[in-house]
Write a protein that holds these residues in place. Structure first.
Motif, mmCIF file in Angstrom:
data_model
loop_
_atom_site.group_PDB
_atom_site.id
_atom_site.type_symbol
_atom_site.label_atom_id
_atom_site.label_comp_id
_atom_site.label_asym_id
_atom_site.label_seq_id
_atom_site.Cartn_x
_atom_site.Cartn_y
_atom_site.Cartn_z
ATOM 1 N N THR A 119 16.967 -0.523 4.863
ATOM 2 C CA THR A 119 16.735 -0.424 3.480
ATOM 3 C C THR A 119 15.604 -1.264 3.804
ATOM 4 O O THR A 119 14.369 -0.478 2.858
ATOM 5 N N LEU A 120 15.290 -2.448 4.193
ATOM 6 C CA LEU A 120 14.239 -3.850 3.592
ATOM 7 C C LEU A 120 13.109 -2.702 4.881
ATOM 8 O O LEU A 120 11.810 -2.959 5.001
ATOM 9 N N GLU A 121 14.218 -2.624 6.266
ATOM 10 C CA GLU A 121 13.032 -1.674 7.033
ATOM 11 C C GLU A 121 12.413 -0.966 6.667
ATOM 12 O O GLU A 121 10.849 -0.648 6.518
ATOM 13 N N GLU A 122 13.183 0.675 5.931
ATOM 14 C CA GLU A 122 12.038 0.983 5.094
ATOM 15 C C GLU A 122 10.827 0.451 4.011
ATOM 16 O O GLU A 122 10.096 1.072 4.361
ATOM 17 N N PHE A 123 11.555 -0.423 3.216
ATOM 18 C CA PHE A 123 10.616 -1.161 2.188
ATOM 19 C C PHE A 123 9.370 -1.086 3.062
ATOM 20 O O PHE A 123 8.209 -0.947 2.799
ATOM 21 N N ARG A 124 9.362 -2.003 3.719
ATOM 22 C CA ARG A 124 8.274 -2.891 5.071
ATOM 23 C C ARG A 124 7.499 -1.851 5.851
ATOM 24 O O ARG A 124 6.595 -2.103 5.429
ATOM 25 N N GLN A 125 8.122 -0.665 5.634
ATOM 26 C CA GLN A 125 7.265 0.463 6.745
ATOM 27 C C GLN A 125 6.728 1.171 5.336
ATOM 28 O O GLN A 125 5.761 1.683 5.893
ATOM 29 N N ALA A 126 7.289 1.108 4.022
ATOM 30 C CA ALA A 126 6.477 2.203 3.351
ATOM 31 C C ALA A 126 5.253 0.722 2.935
ATOM 32 O O ALA A 126 4.143 1.739 2.439
ATOM 33 N N GLY A 127 5.704 -0.383 2.473
ATOM 34 C CA GLY A 127 4.718 -1.436 2.278
ATOM 35 C C GLY A 127 3.832 -1.199 2.878
ATOM 36 O O GLY A 127 1.772 -1.300 3.003
ATOM 37 N N ALA A 128 3.868 -1.502 4.704
ATOM 38 C CA ALA A 128 2.567 -1.396 5.879
ATOM 39 C C ALA A 128 2.189 0.089 5.507
ATOM 40 O O ALA A 128 0.422 -0.082 6.063
ATOM 41 N N ALA A 129 2.709 0.832 4.685
ATOM 42 C CA ALA A 129 1.714 2.543 5.406
ATOM 43 C C ALA A 129 1.103 2.407 3.614
ATOM 44 O O ALA A 129 -0.219 3.865 3.509
ATOM 45 N N MET A 130 0.876 1.379 2.832
ATOM 46 C CA MET A 130 0.538 1.721 1.424
ATOM 47 C C MET A 130 -0.884 1.340 1.377
ATOM 48 O O MET A 130 -1.139 0.357 2.432
ATOM 49 N N PRO A 131 -1.788 2.040 0.911
ATOM 50 C CA PRO A 131 -3.362 1.918 0.829
ATOM 51 C C PRO A 131 -3.763 1.272 0.318
ATOM 52 O O PRO A 131 -4.840 0.164 0.842
ATOM 53 N N ASP A 132 -2.870 0.346 -0.380
ATOM 54 C CA ASP A 132 -3.150 -0.815 -1.220
ATOM 55 C C ASP A 132 -2.448 -2.415 -0.522
ATOM 56 O O ASP A 132 -1.441 -1.789 0.307
#
Length: 442
Positions: free
Chosen positions: A96-109
């Motif tokens: 879950t943490l890795e998914e959060f980090r990947q989602a955060g890394a993919a954020m345009p902001d």
């Protein structure tokens, strides 16, 4: 009976039976000795398992859970199940943490997580780009020690959660961020940053556009309004007044009409729902027509030259090319003093086909060249109005060329004239054998 107690009770019952047998054979002393030895074995076994448990607790690995008998077998089995469930929970949390980090890394902001002391706990790659951070190096650092912008420090200290901060940075070019502070958890904060440089530029262009349109329309309307007011105030129509004012009113009306037509042309060119019409265009014939237009516009005040060094046709929109090339030609005539020369050329330059207009006019200083294609940008506003320009001609040229994957080159020197060249790639050039069938099909 609970399995935890089954084996110990069976062991004690067996020990009691052995003690009774020893009593019958060797007497009570032997029976007590046998029973004591059995209890001692039981106690030592418990101590051994306690030792194994303590040693395992120092490094609790799922693969090294001890084995035992009796109650200890059940204890070790329970520990094994608990540890396996814990490992599964840890794996799920890690995923879950890795998914959060990947989602955060993919954020345009950009996203930066701060603790209660404004220390960086985590940041995504976009925030690294925005603030110049390095996650591996700066984690645990106070963010104000790294982002040394007074406005940002004041915003963070004020904890103004309602309004974003507009932060202007300088990294060779203007760089504008919108920074929003979001509190959560136990005094933690999330700093969200967004690059709004393009939005600010578009907003600036919009404001300038509205101001320029208003300014361009104000002068003709003022002239028209003034003349109409004067005519209305006189009791009888003054023939001389009408003779002088009507041509000026007509001139200002035509100026507003040209402005509106250019604005509509720009609007059509910028629309994604209006792709350019692809058709075979006889550029040499188009250049000849523009040559005669230039002669008419010059009215003998200039020397106009036509050089058709190539007979290339293009796949393009003839209407749009005519509009762009006509703007280049009319600009050259208007900005060239009487007695000067205007040269129109169609030629090949390597793999590209080039339409160029050269003049011997006033020329343009180098600092103005990058902005010439901006709407309403003028090097000399008063001269532009005198020559009847709307300030939109080169913007139309740029948009037409962009729609045809072409580019505009400008070479100019003050006092020596200018050359405007439209360069088209060889992919748009038509071979002679393809022209007639294409023309007939069109």
């Amino acid at each position: 009976m609970d399995g935890i107690w089954a084996r110990p009770l069976l062991f004690l019952i067996a020990l009691a039976i052995v003690g009774l047998i020893a009593w019958a054979i060797a007497g009570p002393v032997a029976a007590v000795a046998v029973f004591a030895a059995g209890l001692l074995f039981l106690v030592l076994s418990h101590y051994r398992h306690i030792y194994l448990l303590r040693r395992w607790l120092r490094d609790p690995m799922l693969e090294s859970v001890p084995h035992g008998w009796g109650v200890w077998d059940q204890v070790y089995a329970d520990l094994y199940r608990m540890l396996r469930l814990q490992r599964q929970s840890e794996s799920q949390l890690t995923a879950t943490l890795e998914e959060f980090r990947q989602a955060g890394a993919a954020m345009p902001d950009g996203m930066v997580i701060l603790d209660a002391q404004d220390r960086i706990e985590w940041c995504n790659p976009m925030s690294e780009s925005h603030f110049g951070l390095d996650r591996s190096r700066d984690t645990g650092q106070v963010i104000t020690n790294l982002v040394r912008q007074p406005n940002f420090i004041e915003y963070l200290q004020a904890q103004n959660y309602g309004e974003p901060l507009i932060l202007r940075l300088s990294r060779g070019t203007d760089f504008i961020l919108s920074v929003q502070l979001v509190p959560y958890g136990d005094r933690q904060k999330l700093v969200i940053s967004r690059d709004i440089t393009d939005l600010e530029r578009v907003e600036t262009v919009r404001r300038d556009f509205i101001a320029n349109v208003s300014h361009e329309l104000r002068t003709p309307l003022t002239v028209l309004g003034g003349f109409l007011e004067t005519i209305m105030e006189v009791k009888a129509a003054d023939g001389e007044l009408l003779r002088r004012s009507l041509p000026l009113m007509r001139e200002q009306t035509q100026r507003m009409q040209r402005l509106v037509e250019d604005l509509l042309a720009l609007s059509r060119l910028e629309s994604s729902h209006n792709p350019p019409r692809e058709e075979p265009v006889n550029v040499p014939s188009l250049a000849r027509g523009l040559y005669h237009d230039a002669l008419a516009l010059s009215a003998g005040r200039h020397r106009v030259v036509l050089d058709l060094a190539a007979d290339d046709w293009l796949t393009a929109s003839e209407e749009e090319l005519r509009s762009a090339f006509s703007n280049l030609v009319s600009n050259a005539v208007r900005y060239t003093p009487e007695g000067g020369e205007v040269a129109i050329a169609w030629q090949r330059r390597g793999l590209e086909s080039v339409f160029s207009v050269r003049d011997t006019g006033i020329g343009i200083a180098s600092q103005h060249l990058p902005r010439l294609t901006e709407r309403f940008y003028r090097v000399d506003r008063s001269r532009s109005r005198e020559t009847g320009g709307t300030g939109l001609g080169l913007a139309i040229v740029k948009h037409v060329l962009n729609r045809h994957q072409a580019r505009l080159e400008i070479a100019s020197e003050p006092g020596r004239g200018s050359t405007f060249s439209a360069l088209f790639s060889g992919e748009r050039r038509l071979a002679p054998v393809d022209r007639e069938p294409l023309a007939r099909s069109a």
